[in-house]
Motif scaffolding. Structure first.
Motif, PDB file in Angstrom:
ATOM      1  N   PRO A   1       0.840  -1.198   0.000  1.00 32.26           N
ATOM      2  CA  PRO A   1       0.000   0.000   0.000  1.00 32.26           C
ATOM      3  C   PRO A   1       0.877   1.250   0.000  1.00 32.26           C
ATOM      4  O   PRO A   1       2.006   1.226   0.503  1.00 32.26           O
ATOM      5  N   PRO A   2       0.386   2.347  -0.527  1.00 35.11           N
ATOM      6  CA  PRO A   2       1.224   3.541  -0.701  1.00 35.11           C
ATOM      7  C   PRO A   2       1.644   4.220   0.593  1.00 35.11           C
ATOM      8  O   PRO A   2       2.728   4.775   0.690  1.00 35.11           O
ATOM      9  N   GLY A   3       0.811   4.213   1.610  1.00 33.81           N
ATOM     10  CA  GLY A   3       1.121   4.929   2.848  1.00 33.81           C
ATOM     11  C   GLY A   3       1.691   4.014   3.918  1.00 33.81           C
ATOM     12  O   GLY A   3       1.398   2.812   3.942  1.00 33.81           O
ATOM     13  N   TRP A   4       2.485   4.584   4.821  1.00 31.42           N
ATOM     14  CA  TRP A   4       3.082   3.772   5.882  1.00 31.42           C
ATOM     15  C   TRP A   4       2.008   3.150   6.768  1.00 31.42           C
ATOM     16  O   TRP A   4       2.121   1.991   7.183  1.00 31.42           O
ATOM     17  N   ARG A   5       0.944   3.935   7.056  1.00 32.41           N
ATOM     18  CA  ARG A   5      -0.092   3.439   7.962  1.00 32.41           C
ATOM     19  C   ARG A   5      -0.808   2.234   7.369  1.00 32.41           C
ATOM     20  O   ARG A   5      -1.054   1.240   8.064  1.00 32.41           O
ATOM     21  N   GLU A   6      -1.155   2.318   6.107  1.00 38.28           N
ATOM     22  CA  GLU A   6      -1.845   1.204   5.459  1.00 38.28           C
ATOM     23  C   GLU A   6      -0.961  -0.044   5.432  1.00 38.28           C
ATOM     24  O   GLU A   6      -1.441  -1.166   5.620  1.00 38.28           O
ATOM     25  N   ARG A   7       0.335   0.160   5.211  1.00 39.49           N
ATOM     26  CA  ARG A   7       1.248  -0.989   5.149  1.00 39.49           C
ATOM     27  C   ARG A   7       1.418  -1.635   6.524  1.00 39.49           C
ATOM     28  O   ARG A   7       1.380  -2.865   6.638  1.00 39.49           O
TER      29      ARG A   7
ATOM     30  N   ALA B   1       0.032  -5.930  10.434  1.00 41.88           N
ATOM     31  CA  ALA B   1      -0.523  -6.295  11.733  1.00 41.88           C
ATOM     32  C   ALA B   1      -1.680  -7.272  11.583  1.00 41.88           C
ATOM     33  O   ALA B   1      -1.820  -8.229  12.358  1.00 41.88           O
ATOM     34  N   ARG B   2      -2.538  -7.046  10.586  1.00 41.17           N
ATOM     35  CA  ARG B   2      -3.673  -7.952  10.374  1.00 41.17           C
ATOM     36  C   ARG B   2      -3.190  -9.342   9.942  1.00 41.17           C
ATOM     37  O   ARG B   2      -3.746 -10.358  10.361  1.00 41.17           O
ATOM     38  N   GLU B   3      -2.174  -9.374   9.090  1.00 36.20           N
ATOM     39  CA  GLU B   3      -1.610 -10.662   8.696  1.00 36.20           C
ATOM     40  C   GLU B   3      -1.044 -11.388   9.912  1.00 36.20           C
ATOM     41  O   GLU B   3      -1.220 -12.596  10.076  1.00 36.20           O
ATOM     42  N   LEU B   4      -0.367 -10.647  10.777  1.00 36.65           N
ATOM     43  CA  LEU B   4       0.243 -11.244  11.955  1.00 36.65           C
ATOM     44  C   LEU B   4      -0.812 -11.758  12.927  1.00 36.65           C
ATOM     45  O   LEU B   4      -0.660 -12.832  13.528  1.00 36.65           O
ATOM     46  N   TRP B   5      -1.890 -11.012  13.086  1.00 34.37           N
ATOM     47  CA  TRP B   5      -2.982 -11.443  13.964  1.00 34.37           C
ATOM     48  C   TRP B   5      -3.637 -12.712  13.424  1.00 34.37           C
ATOM     49  O   TRP B   5      -3.905 -13.657  14.183  1.00 34.37           O
ATOM     50  N   ALA B   6      -3.885 -12.741  12.131  1.00 32.96           N
ATOM     51  CA  ALA B   6      -4.482 -13.940  11.525  1.00 32.96           C
ATOM     52  C   ALA B   6      -3.564 -15.147  11.693  1.00 32.96           C
ATOM     53  O   ALA B   6      -4.031 -16.278  11.918  1.00 32.96           O
ATOM     54  N   LEU B   7      -2.257 -14.928  11.588  1.00 31.14           N
ATOM     55  CA  LEU B   7      -1.293 -16.016  11.761  1.00 31.14           C
ATOM     56  C   LEU B   7      -1.367 -16.586  13.170  1.00 31.14           C
ATOM     57  O   LEU B   7      -1.390 -17.807  13.363  1.00 31.14           O
TER      58      LEU B   7
ATOM     59  N   ASP C   1     -11.064 -10.187  18.934  1.00 34.67           N
ATOM     60  CA  ASP C   1     -11.016  -9.544  17.622  1.00 34.67           C
ATOM     61  C   ASP C   1     -11.434  -8.078  17.709  1.00 34.67           C
ATOM     62  O   ASP C   1     -10.870  -7.213  17.028  1.00 34.67           O
ATOM     63  N   VAL C   2     -12.418  -7.797  18.551  1.00 35.24           N
ATOM     64  CA  VAL C   2     -12.832  -6.408  18.763  1.00 35.24           C
ATOM     65  C   VAL C   2     -11.706  -5.629  19.432  1.00 35.24           C
ATOM     66  O   VAL C   2     -11.400  -4.487  19.059  1.00 35.24           O
ATOM     67  N   LEU C   3     -11.066  -6.241  20.419  1.00 37.48           N
ATOM     68  CA  LEU C   3      -9.944  -5.589  21.088  1.00 37.48           C
ATOM     69  C   LEU C   3      -8.795  -5.340  20.116  1.00 37.48           C
ATOM     70  O   LEU C   3      -8.112  -4.313  20.203  1.00 37.48           O
ATOM     71  N   PHE C   4      -8.575  -6.284  19.211  1.00 38.35           N
ATOM     72  CA  PHE C   4      -7.522  -6.096  18.217  1.00 38.35           C
ATOM     73  C   PHE C   4      -7.796  -4.854  17.377  1.00 38.35           C
ATOM     74  O   PHE C   4      -6.894  -4.030  17.149  1.00 38.35           O
ATOM     75  N   GLU C   5      -9.022  -4.696  16.901  1.00 37.88           N
ATOM     76  CA  GLU C   5      -9.350  -3.542  16.059  1.00 37.88           C
ATOM     77  C   GLU C   5      -9.185  -2.232  16.833  1.00 37.88           C
ATOM     78  O   GLU C   5      -8.626  -1.261  16.320  1.00 37.88           O
ATOM     79  N   LEU C   6      -9.676  -2.208  18.056  1.00 31.56           N
ATOM     80  CA  LEU C   6      -9.573  -1.003  18.875  1.00 31.56           C
ATOM     81  C   LEU C   6      -8.113  -0.675  19.174  1.00 31.56           C
ATOM     82  O   LEU C   6      -7.662   0.471  19.029  1.00 31.56           O
ATOM     83  N   GLY C   7      -7.367  -1.692  19.582  1.00 34.11           N
ATOM     84  CA  GLY C   7      -5.964  -1.482  19.928  1.00 34.11           C
ATOM     85  C   GLY C   7      -5.120  -1.086  18.738  1.00 34.11           C
ATOM     86  O   GLY C   7      -4.209  -0.260  18.854  1.00 34.11           O
TER      87      GLY C   7
END
Length: 331
Positions: A169-175, A180-186, A301-307
């Protein structure tokens, strides 16, 4: 001489299969459940399930666990602990090939991951891996030095499941968010991972470093010094790992207490009510009172999104502060 405890467990589970209480494809008790139901150590429970697997009564399904095999042996041919017939007369299936000859490090590691996913690291042993693969007890040692070496290879293998786009993704935040989402799913797929991949003892493994490359690469060129770049990367990993640690610990707690998460909370209600009634914790009491009708559901999962949102907001503030001090840097 008293019958070994593992054989009593084997006989009981085999009885349930033979009498139809457990049908082909049905899950059989996990190592944790066996340990709790029969009051035995995890090693004994593992030995019982391995014996059933060797006898052909059960098999393992990745990410599902141990299930009843489509066609188990007859009870009189089950060997030790059987309800009929002598172990010496148990027929052996003729092997179609020498499994030791086809054994590879990749098969050993994959079998170990399947065991850990289904039973936790407590159910993992070199003997269990050999039983899963249907090879001699010492055969896996030709490919890995021991359990510690095996766990390192398992960690590297599961990190190899991370799939980052060749076009970030173009921005640092999106990347960083994608990483982080990949790591959580792992960690969701492999709950044991949070127990052995320690932040304070990083592992020099190719796939682990590849994951760090993606995350740190997102912060490159933003005016951050190397220490800050690594610290921000470690904070994301620590956040994911800290939440994920609860997945395996909850399973261990359920095995130790025999109570599910909901049953445990029910058992604590009186104690919490007494604390609220004491009046010493007014804010806590007010918050708890608001849950009287709706209740509170702790959802990881909700805590993950908030955090994650809060963590990335903090990253943005750190990056902004650095860029104000070095305005020539790019975003």
């Amino acid at each position: 001489m008293a019958e070994p405890p593992y054989l009593r467990i084997v006989a009981e589970i085999r009885r349930r299969i033979v009498e139809g209480d457990l049908a082909p494809g049905d899950p059989v008790p996990s190592t944790r459940q066996v340990a709790r139901e029969w009051g035995v150590a995890h090693a004994t429970a593992t030995k019982a399930l391995n014996t059933l697997r060797q006898q052909g009564f059960v098999r393992t399904e990745p990410r599902i666990g141990t299930v009843v095999a489509e066609s188990g042996r007859r009870p009189e041919a089950a060997g030790p602990g059987g309800s009929g017939g002598s172990p010496s007369r148990a027929p052996r299936r003729a092997p179609v090939a020498d499994p030791d000859h086809e054994l590879t490090r990749e098969r050993v590691v994959r079998a170990a991951i399947e065991i850990a996913d289904a039973e936790g690291l407590a159910g993992l042993s070199m003997r269990a891996v050999a039983a899963r693969l249907g090879v001699g007890t010492m055969s896996p040692y030709r490919h890995v030095a021991g359990k510690d070496d095996l766990v390192r290879l398992m960690i590297d293998a599961v990190f190899g499941e991370l799939r980052y786009s060749e076009r970030p993704p173009p921005g640092w935040r999106e990347r960083v968010e994608t990483g982080a989402r990949e790591l959580w799913a792992l960690h969701r797929r492999h709950p044991w991972l949070a127990q052995r991949h320690l932040l304070t003892r990083p592992l020099a493994l190719p796939n682990v470093v590849a994951g760090a490359e993606w995350m740190i690469g997102a912060l490159d060129g933003l005016g951050l010094d190397p220490t800050t770049m690594v610290n921000l990367h470690v904070l994301v990993h620590a956040f994911v790992q800290g939440l994920a640690a609860n997945l395996e610990q909850e399973a261990q707690a359920e095995a130790a207490t025999g109570l599910t998460e909901d049953e445990w909370m029910d058992s604590q209600q009186r104690a919490f009510a007494d604390l609220v009634a004491s009046g010493r914790y007014p804010v806590f009491g007010s918050v708890m009172a608001s849950f009287a009708e709706t209740g509170y559901d702790l959802d990881l999962d909700v805590l993950f999104e908030l955090g994650l949102r809060a963590l990335l907001d903090g990253h943005a503030r750190v990056i902004e502060d650095h860029q104000q001090r070095t305005p020539h840097t790019k975003e």
